[in-house]
Design a protein around this motif. Structure first.
Motif, PDB file in Angstrom:
ATOM      1  N   GLU A   7       1.462   4.229  -3.041  1.00  0.00           N
ATOM      2  CA  GLU A   7       1.323   5.667  -2.791  1.00  0.00           C
ATOM      3  C   GLU A   7       2.576   6.420  -3.225  1.00  0.00           C
ATOM      4  O   GLU A   7       2.493   7.460  -3.903  1.00  0.00           O
ATOM      5  N   LYS A   8       3.744   5.912  -2.834  1.00  0.00           N
ATOM      6  CA  LYS A   8       5.001   6.583  -3.185  1.00  0.00           C
ATOM      7  C   LYS A   8       5.226   6.578  -4.692  1.00  0.00           C
ATOM      8  O   LYS A   8       5.643   7.581  -5.277  1.00  0.00           O
ATOM      9  N   THR A  13       2.943   6.264  -7.115  1.00  0.00           N
ATOM     10  CA  THR A  13       1.958   7.121  -7.773  1.00  0.00           C
ATOM     11  C   THR A  13       2.403   8.576  -7.743  1.00  0.00           C
ATOM     12  O   THR A  13       2.388   9.275  -8.762  1.00  0.00           O
ATOM     13  N   GLN A  14       2.804   9.039  -6.561  1.00  0.00           N
ATOM     14  CA  GLN A  14       3.235  10.430  -6.420  1.00  0.00           C
ATOM     15  C   GLN A  14       4.467  10.735  -7.273  1.00  0.00           C
ATOM     16  O   GLN A  14       4.566  11.791  -7.906  1.00  0.00           O
ATOM     17  N   LYS A  69       0.830  -1.204   0.000  1.00  0.00           N
ATOM     18  CA  LYS A  69       0.000   0.000   0.000  1.00  0.00           C
ATOM     19  C   LYS A  69       0.868   1.260   0.000  1.00  0.00           C
ATOM     20  O   LYS A  69       0.616   2.214  -0.750  1.00  0.00           O
TER      21      LYS A  69
END
Length: 260
Positions: free
Chosen positions: A141-142, A144-145, A137
């Motif tokens: 997130e990392k 995607t950013q 998870k």
């Protein structure tokens, strides 16, 4: 075709293409499905969350010239992700080509692979090899950013995205739009087929040598060639086919050959 499916397909066509450079075959020290899980569980969700479409080399089916098609996607895709885990040579070859053209690329690597010296000064996303739920998870997130930031700053020359910018080279490589003649296309296809056949022959020879070595230790009656003082492969195969246990082993080894 339903309206929802049509809208999804149209959205895919409009989406920016993110080409994924990563190990596809099995890698030493990793389970056989490991990198497929990395692709399905981390990379694809991150790319989709960034509003883009992920494409991997084994999903490239547009032409029979697979290598050329892959290289074009390496060079021409809107953005690329490169997983350097396991230090696969093909991955670094494609990364080198991508960086030579100074195209936006997101680097990632697992926590057990040392960052290669040549790219250690560039930013990369690290993820856990064991891929626990919370780790996956967080990695999504990392990643995607980083995808969003990298693409948004693709034209910002102050951003160090590749060795081209790091070395302050002013002219990245460029792809000439030239058509391949029918003769050249046929020659490339022949070369690819020849390489594939050669690889298959090498693999089968290795398996035959392994079978010969294994059976020669267990045969009670051995037939030797008077010139080479070695056991005949014909005798080995005959003995194997008359012995159900050895026949199963022979079939298993050849089935492995076909799957390679």
């Amino acid at each position: 075709m339903t309206n929802k499916k049509k809208e999804t397909e149209e959205a895919d066509l409009r989406a920016k293409i993110c080409f994924v450079i990563m190990p596809i075959s099995n890698q030493s020290g990793y389970e056989s499905s490991h990198f497929s899980l990395v692709y399905e569980d981390i990379i694809k969700p991150a790319v989709e969350a960034a509003g883009m479409k992920a494409v991997r080399a084994d999903e490239t089916v547009n032409t029979n010239l697979i290598q050329l098609d892959i290289l074009r996607k390496v060079i021409e895709s809107d953005i690329a992700i490169c997983d350097m885990s396991a230090k696969n040579p093909n991955v670094f070859y494609e990364l080198g080509v991508r960086q030579a053209f100074d195209k936006p690329t997101v680097l990632m690597i697992d926590d057990v692979t040392p960052a290669p010296f040549d790219v250690s000064s560039l930013r990369y996303v690290e993820y856990k090899k064991d891929m626990g739920y919370r780790d996956v998870k967080l990695a999504i997130e990392k990643l995607t950013q980083t995808i969003i930031e990298t693409y948004e700053k693709k034209d910002d020359k102050s951003e160090i995205n590749s060795l081209i910018r790091l070395m302050e080279l002013t002219t990245p490589a460029q792809l000439n739009q030239t058509d391949i003649s029918a003769e050249d296309r046929a020659a490339i296809q022949v070369n690819e087929l020849t390489a594939a056949v050669h690889s298959m022959q090498v693999t089968q020879n290795k398996i035959l040598k392994s079978i010969e070595s294994d059976f020669s230790r267990s045969l009670k009656v051995k037939t030797y060639d008077s010139r080479t003082n070695s056991i005949s492969i014909d005798d080995i195969l005959e003995e194997a086919l008359n012995n159900p246990t050895k026949q199963r082993k022979l079939n298993l080894d050849f089935s492995k050959s076909k799957s390679i």
